[in-house]
Write a protein that holds these residues in place. Structure first.
Motif, PDB file in Angstrom:
ATOM      1  N   ALA A 282       1.064  -1.464  -0.045  1.00  0.00           N
ATOM      2  CA  ALA A 282      -0.027   0.121  -0.195  1.00  0.00           C
ATOM      3  C   ALA A 282       1.089   1.342   0.006  1.00  0.00           C
ATOM      4  N   ALA A 283       1.401   2.288  -1.006  1.00  0.00           N
ATOM      5  CA  ALA A 283       0.846   3.288  -0.958  1.00  0.00           C
ATOM      6  C   ALA A 283       0.472   4.736  -2.024  1.00  0.00           C
ATOM      7  N   GLU A 284       0.335   5.489  -0.386  1.00  0.00           N
ATOM      8  CA  GLU A 284      -0.174   6.330  -0.758  1.00  0.00           C
ATOM      9  C   GLU A 284      -0.125   7.967  -2.260  1.00  0.00           C
ATOM     10  N   VAL A 285      -0.288   8.286  -2.390  1.00  0.00           N
ATOM     11  CA  VAL A 285      -0.618   9.155  -3.709  1.00  0.00           C
ATOM     12  C   VAL A 285       0.234  10.747  -3.513  1.00  0.00           C
ATOM     13  N   ILE A 286       1.265  10.761  -3.568  1.00  0.00           N
ATOM     14  CA  ILE A 286       1.908  12.520  -3.148  1.00  0.00           C
ATOM     15  C   ILE A 286       1.227  13.318  -4.389  1.00  0.00           C
ATOM     16  N   ASP A 287       1.394  12.672  -5.235  1.00  0.00           N
ATOM     17  CA  ASP A 287       0.796  13.772  -6.867  1.00  0.00           C
ATOM     18  C   ASP A 287       0.487  13.498  -7.582  1.00  0.00           C
ATOM     19  N   ILE A 288      -0.641  14.371  -8.705  1.00  0.00           N
ATOM     20  CA  ILE A 288      -0.792  13.982  -9.748  1.00  0.00           C
ATOM     21  C   ILE A 288      -0.635  14.537 -10.719  1.00  0.00           C
ATOM     22  N   LYS A 289      -0.003  13.905 -11.609  1.00  0.00           N
ATOM     23  CA  LYS A 289       0.721  15.798 -12.744  1.00  0.00           C
ATOM     24  C   LYS A 289       0.088  14.816 -14.371  1.00  0.00           C
ATOM     25  N   LYS A 290      -0.388  16.018 -15.046  1.00  0.00           N
ATOM     26  CA  LYS A 290       0.147  15.958 -16.474  1.00  0.00           C
ATOM     27  C   LYS A 290       0.673  16.309 -17.270  1.00  0.00           C
ATOM     28  N   SER A 291       1.016  15.570 -18.108  1.00  0.00           N
ATOM     29  CA  SER A 291       2.144  15.074 -19.204  1.00  0.00           C
ATOM     30  C   SER A 291       2.307  15.428 -20.205  1.00  0.00           C
ATOM     31  N   PHE A 318      -4.043  -3.673  -9.279  1.00  0.00           N
ATOM     32  CA  PHE A 318      -4.540  -2.534  -7.857  1.00  0.00           C
ATOM     33  C   PHE A 318      -5.936  -2.302  -7.473  1.00  0.00           C
ATOM     34  N   SER A 319      -6.021  -1.683  -6.205  1.00  0.00           N
ATOM     35  CA  SER A 319      -7.514  -1.009  -5.586  1.00  0.00           C
ATOM     36  C   SER A 319      -6.643   0.432  -4.881  1.00  0.00           C
ATOM     37  N   ILE A 320      -8.145   0.842  -4.770  1.00  0.00           N
ATOM     38  CA  ILE A 320      -7.812   2.192  -4.048  1.00  0.00           C
ATOM     39  C   ILE A 320      -8.692   2.213  -3.308  1.00  0.00           C
ATOM     40  N   VAL A 321      -7.710   2.733  -2.218  1.00  0.00           N
ATOM     41  CA  VAL A 321      -8.963   3.167  -0.753  1.00  0.00           C
ATOM     42  C   VAL A 321      -8.482   4.703  -0.203  1.00  0.00           C
ATOM     43  N   SER A 322      -9.752   5.017  -0.525  1.00  0.00           N
ATOM     44  CA  SER A 322     -10.466   6.076  -0.375  1.00  0.00           C
ATOM     45  C   SER A 322     -10.434   6.851   0.635  1.00  0.00           C
ATOM     46  N   ILE A 358      -7.067   3.067 -16.317  1.00  0.00           N
ATOM     47  CA  ILE A 358      -8.488   2.851 -16.104  1.00  0.00           C
ATOM     48  C   ILE A 358      -8.754   3.125 -14.451  1.00  0.00           C
ATOM     49  N   ILE A 359      -9.332   4.709 -13.896  1.00  0.00           N
ATOM     50  CA  ILE A 359      -9.908   4.725 -12.699  1.00  0.00           C
ATOM     51  C   ILE A 359     -10.956   5.558 -12.635  1.00  0.00           C
ATOM     52  N   GLN A 360     -11.939   5.078 -11.909  1.00  0.00           N
ATOM     53  CA  GLN A 360     -13.144   5.828 -11.710  1.00  0.00           C
ATOM     54  C   GLN A 360     -12.624   7.385 -10.876  1.00  0.00           C
ATOM     55  N   LYS A 361     -12.270   7.242 -10.381  1.00  0.00           N
ATOM     56  CA  LYS A 361     -12.021   8.948  -8.702  1.00  0.00           C
ATOM     57  C   LYS A 361     -10.513   8.382  -8.443  1.00  0.00           C
ATOM     58  N   LEU A 362      -9.111   9.126  -8.540  1.00  0.00           N
ATOM     59  CA  LEU A 362      -8.365   8.910  -7.679  1.00  0.00           C
ATOM     60  C   LEU A 362      -7.615  10.721  -7.215  1.00  0.00           C
ATOM     61  N   ARG A 363      -7.161  10.403  -5.746  1.00  0.00           N
ATOM     62  CA  ARG A 363      -6.905  12.094  -5.422  1.00  0.00           C
ATOM     63  C   ARG A 363      -5.906  10.982  -4.558  1.00  0.00           C
ATOM     64  N   VAL A 364      -5.219  12.508  -4.911  1.00  0.00           N
ATOM     65  CA  VAL A 364      -3.104  12.580  -4.025  1.00  0.00           C
ATOM     66  C   VAL A 364      -3.957  12.700  -2.443  1.00  0.00           C
ATOM     67  N   GLY A 365      -3.341  11.546  -1.878  1.00  0.00           N
ATOM     68  CA  GLY A 365      -3.438  11.277  -0.782  1.00  0.00           C
ATOM     69  C   GLY A 365      -4.572  10.513  -0.066  1.00  0.00           C
ATOM     70  N   ASP A 366      -5.505   9.493  -1.698  1.00  0.00           N
ATOM     71  CA  ASP A 366      -6.090   7.969  -1.492  1.00  0.00           C
ATOM     72  C   ASP A 366      -4.565   7.126  -1.642  1.00  0.00           C
ATOM     73  N   VAL A 367      -4.687   5.863  -1.275  1.00  0.00           N
ATOM     74  CA  VAL A 367      -3.715   4.973  -0.761  1.00  0.00           C
ATOM     75  C   VAL A 367      -4.318   4.134  -2.136  1.00  0.00           C
ATOM     76  N   VAL A 368      -2.576   4.038  -2.669  1.00  0.00           N
ATOM     77  CA  VAL A 368      -2.786   2.684  -3.805  1.00  0.00           C
ATOM     78  C   VAL A 368      -2.372   1.335  -3.224  1.00  0.00           C
ATOM     79  N   VAL A 369      -3.186   0.198  -3.273  1.00  0.00           N
ATOM     80  CA  VAL A 369      -3.225  -0.872  -2.828  1.00  0.00           C
ATOM     81  C   VAL A 369      -3.157  -1.727  -3.978  1.00  0.00           C
TER      82      VAL A 369
END
Length: 403
Positions: A282-291, A318-322, A358-369
């Protein structure tokens, strides 16, 4: 994803400390192996190959349920012996050094898998000098095109593993030599492939092993006490199903294969298939960027903790814990109904865990498992690259007692 794992992450998420941890479901692991053993025939024995995951708590969990452990180095042997001085241990590996063979004899391994004539000569020399008895299985690289093909094949082709079957006679002559009173032939060891998904392929492979052993028993006039068929039972990291153990056991019975063993013990030594589904990274999302029209989610972690996706070249499931908390005064970056690549914190483009998910919703601070992370994940990773902090390790045990 296991709902207990999700709840655990939600309960243990700490503000201002990006979450990064391995979580092992020890209760699930123990129940999984107990279920495997319910279907296993008489004179068939299950060993755990600890190369898949040598975590001490996993070894302790499996100790009461498996018949023993397979190790491929003295370091692994010492880990097992630190948990139990008596449990049977199989010692393999293509590059055993003299000090490793000496230590293996001192620590009382049950069998050594001999992989070359030189290794056998060394072992005879060492055992004589130590005046110690040792049982061996000859690891054989079959010269055949009848073996199934998987992404990692370890026999049926030029290989550093084992000895060619044409050398069996010479190996047995060394063991029968009047100079040898300490090294005893007990049978054969095979490990021909890795991560096979097909029970029927495995049946055909076992059938081939038995056919070969039957011929060698007659040709060389030797009793064979053990046929070690290795591991190689597959775990799928995509939409395909895992290896079907119950089907495999059923086919062993139905096909009459076991009747041909005639008192020879059948060993299996899986690693991945025992533990893969009972570990989570499990690792927390610390940034999201578009390139350049592509989205990247950077997690607190990466391939220095979990090298399997990079090693095997796959996108890891993986799964996402909000996580709802967001304390900053500025907008929280997020992606909705789109594609994103899950990448790590390392300064290399190869630090990828999943590309264009392909994800429905992912935010900085969510946890990717990352699911199915119990095997070949932490232990094969390059932990010291860039010297980032290591993940925490947590263990789910009976009655949800976490440590």
């Amino acid at each position: 994803m296991n709902q207990d794992v999700q709840q655990w992450i939600e309960n243990h998420h700490v503000k201002h400390q990006p979450f990064c941890a391995y979580i092992y479901d020890l209760t699930g692991l123990s129940r999984h192996v107990e279920t495997m053993l319910e279907a296993i025939p008489q004179d068939t024995h299950l060993f755990y190959a600890i190369k898949a995951n040598p975590d001490r708590k996993i070894i302790e969990t499996l100790l009461p349920v498996v018949d023993g452990f397979e190790v491929a180095s003295i370091g692994e042997l010492e880990k097992v012996r630190s948990v139990s001085e008596e449990v049977p241990v199989l010692f393999g590996g293509p590059g055993k050094k003299e000090y490793e063979l000496e230590a293996a004899l001192q620590k009382g391994v049950a069998y050594i898998h001999v992989e070359s004539l030189l290794e056998l000569q060394r072992l005879i020399h060492i055992a004589r000098n130590m005046d110690t008895q040792v049982s061996v299985l000859l690891r054989i690289n079959l010269q055949t095109n009848a073996l199934p093909t998987t992404p990692i094949s370890m026999a049926g082709q030029p290989s550093p593993f084992g000895m060619d079957e044409q050398l069996i006679g010479e190996a047995l002559s060394l063991i029968r030599s009047h100079e040898n009173k300490h090294v005893h032939f007990r049978g054969f060891h095979f490990h021909s492939l890795s991560n096979n998904m097909h029970a029927d392929w495995h049946i055909e492979m076992i059938r081939l092993y038995i056919q070969k052993v039957e011929g060698w028993k007659k040709k060389f006039n030797v009793p064979v006490h053990v046929l070690n068929a290795g591991g190689g039972f597959g775990v799928s990291y995509d939409e395909n199903p895992d290896f079907d153990w119950k089907q495999f056991m059923s086919l062993l019975h139905k096909e009459g294969i076991l009747d041909r063993l005639e008192g020879t013990k059948l060993f299996f030594e899986p690693g991945r298939w025992l533990v893969a589904n009972y570990g989570y990274y499990a690792a927390e999302v610390i940034d999201i960027k578009k390139s350049m029209e592509q989205h990247f989610a950077i997690v607190r972690g990466g391939t220095h903790h979990h090298r399997l996706p990079a090693s095997w070249g796959h996108d890891h499931p993986f799964s996402i814990v909000s996580v709802e908390e967001w304390e900053y005064p500025f907008e929280r970056p997020e992606i909705t109904s789109g594609e994103v690549s899950i990448v790590g914190e390392l300064c290399t483009p190869k630090d990828r865990l999943h590309t264009n998910a392909i994800i429905q919703k992912l935010r900085v601070g969510d946890v990717v498992v990352l699911e199915k992370s119990g095997a070949y994940s932490w232990s094969i990773s390059h932990h010291d690259f860039l010297d980032h902090r290591r993940p925490d390790f947590y263990y789910m045990e009976e009655e949800m007692n976490y440590g």
